[in-house]
Design a protein around this motif. Sequence first.
Motif, mmCIF file in Angstrom:
data_model
loop_
_atom_site.group_PDB
_atom_site.id
_atom_site.type_symbol
_atom_site.label_atom_id
_atom_site.label_comp_id
_atom_site.label_asym_id
_atom_site.label_seq_id
_atom_site.Cartn_x
_atom_site.Cartn_y
_atom_site.Cartn_z
ATOM 1 N N ALA A 161 0.831 -1.213 0.000
ATOM 2 C CA ALA A 161 0.000 0.000 0.000
ATOM 3 C C ALA A 161 0.867 1.265 0.000
ATOM 4 C CB ALA A 161 -0.926 -0.018 1.214
ATOM 5 N N VAL A 162 1.807 1.332 0.921
ATOM 6 C CA VAL A 162 2.660 2.521 1.021
ATOM 7 C C VAL A 162 3.743 2.485 -0.057
ATOM 8 C CG1 VAL A 162 4.319 3.733 2.492
ATOM 9 C CG2 VAL A 162 2.228 2.798 3.499
ATOM 10 N N GLY A 182 8.584 -9.189 -3.018
ATOM 11 C CA GLY A 182 8.647 -10.649 -2.981
ATOM 12 C C GLY A 182 7.920 -11.277 -4.156
ATOM 13 N N LYS A 186 5.209 -9.644 -8.782
ATOM 14 C CA LYS A 186 5.217 -8.290 -8.212
ATOM 15 C C LYS A 186 6.327 -7.453 -8.847
ATOM 16 C CE LYS A 186 3.160 -9.189 -3.683
ATOM 17 N NZ LYS A 186 3.273 -9.007 -2.242
ATOM 18 N N TYR A 201 13.365 -10.253 -3.521
ATOM 19 C CA TYR A 201 14.127 -10.774 -2.372
ATOM 20 C C TYR A 201 13.773 -12.229 -2.075
ATOM 21 C CZ TYR A 201 10.201 -10.456 0.927
ATOM 22 O OH TYR A 201 9.009 -10.655 1.587
ATOM 23 N N ASN A 234 10.387 -0.030 4.714
ATOM 24 C CA ASN A 234 9.130 -0.598 5.209
ATOM 25 C C ASN A 234 9.333 -1.926 5.919
ATOM 26 O OD1 ASN A 234 7.150 1.303 4.284
ATOM 27 N ND2 ASN A 234 7.606 0.640 2.189
ATOM 28 N N TYR A 262 7.682 -7.511 13.319
ATOM 29 C CA TYR A 262 6.408 -7.382 14.049
ATOM 30 C C TYR A 262 5.937 -8.703 14.658
ATOM 31 C CZ TYR A 262 5.957 -2.925 11.476
ATOM 32 O OH TYR A 262 6.161 -1.688 10.932
ATOM 33 N N ILE A 289 9.066 8.077 10.806
ATOM 34 C CA ILE A 289 7.896 8.909 10.460
ATOM 35 C C ILE A 289 6.635 8.217 10.971
ATOM 36 C CG2 ILE A 289 8.901 10.026 8.444
ATOM 37 C CD1 ILE A 289 7.003 7.950 6.860
ATOM 38 N N ALA A 291 2.316 8.418 10.411
ATOM 39 C CA ALA A 291 1.239 8.989 9.586
ATOM 40 C C ALA A 291 0.451 10.052 10.332
ATOM 41 C CB ALA A 291 0.311 7.869 9.128
ATOM 42 N N ASN A 339 -0.844 -9.565 -0.746
ATOM 43 C CA ASN A 339 -1.491 -8.370 -1.320
ATOM 44 C C ASN A 339 -0.588 -7.667 -2.317
ATOM 45 O OD1 ASN A 339 0.222 -7.705 0.996
ATOM 46 N ND2 ASN A 339 -0.456 -5.606 0.662
#
Length: 347
Positions: A161-162, A182, A186, A201, A234, A262, A289, A291, A339
């Motif tokens: 998305a970003v 990945g 893509k 990657y 990211n 995460y 940063i 949002a 995604n």
Amino acid sequence: MSQQRINRRWLYVQRPAHESTAEHYQLDETTPAPTPADGELLIQAVWFSVDPYMRIQQSSFRTWEAPHPLNTVQGGGVVGVVVESRSPAFAPGDYVSAYTGWQLYATVAASAVRKLNPKDAPIEYSLGVLGMPGRTAYFGLLDAGKPKAGETVVVSAASGAVGLLVAQIAKIQKCRVVGIAGGQEKCNYLKSLGLDEVIDYKALPRSKDDVDYDAILAALKQACPQGVDIYFDNVGGTTTDAVFNLINLRARVIICGQITQYNGKLDSVEMGPRFLHRLIYTRATIQGILARDYVDRMDEMLPVMIDWLNSGKLKYEQTVVDGFEQLPSALNALFHGKNVGKMLVRA
Ligand SMILES: NC(=O)c1ccc[n+]([C@@H]2O[C@H](COP(=O)([O-])OP(=O)(O)OC[C@H]3O[C@@H](n4cnc5c(N)ncnc54)[C@H](OP(=O)(O)O)[C@@H]3O)[C@@H](O)[C@H]2O)c1
């Protein structure tokens, strides 16, 4: 009457040690929809956002806010339709973007939502390119990164998305853009958008549970013969460790996300190479940063993004999963790269 509507709610009930799956949630389908008070709306969610930050908040420590409390509705952005209004500013049938989480019905203060005009753009864009991820990409790159024509910009998770927006905005700024993603499909897509180099990657060897450091470093060296001026990060992990070998004089490293960390690694510190000495020689900067710091500047961003979308300069992608019950698996799918562009669940 709202009392006759039965709500559907995904309650977050257990902190995951690694991946977050349906077992960390409980589906409640027994509670009546709430009734709006004066100044409030009852909204029915139509689109749900799933975002990597949700997994960060499931950890047990304080980040930009307290950990997500257990036994409460999973927080998150939605697009909903007003079904009851106790505010003169809204009528039933209006579309709004709100932060009411993974539940079908919710009451919310009219002052806490943004009214959406379906004639301006598809309503769900307010969860993506015209919302939080768009803001992150736009201000993260332009405000924090300050790109100049000809500079080399490396973007990790470049098909997400970003990342997909960052990569294209960097091209609009006439930068040389290297995307990391990945899978061949893509990467081919990123090439079709005009990226100068792409690195798959997932085609590289792995070491422990991340891409092998030497392999990603070799791929980056090949893709960035002039070094790296901006790294829009990211993912973190060995990819980021490797990029630091290539940063140029006064490079800007934008820490937007660290998705490799995460699923359990935020709670137990993992040491990587010590690269800060490189900041001395290069006088480069590393900036995190968030949002939310740019919420007040949406009016500055929206016309520009809408113009880029309408003129075809910016391509926007969404991956849509159908079904409220799919929310936990859709969230986890982000961690398996299922995604392209913004991941959404349609109620
Ligand atoms: N700072 C902020 O305010 C802010 C705001 C929004 C997002 N973010 C961060 O920005 C990043 C992207 O967010 P997003 O919403 O745009 O998500 P996204 O990129 O649409 O989805 C996550 C992507 O990360 C990649 N990924 C997952 N696990 C990975 C791993 N172990 N190693 C490498 N890549 C991996 C996957 O793509 P592949 O197929 O390429 O692996 C996946 O599609 C996240 O880290 C998020 O936390 C930060």
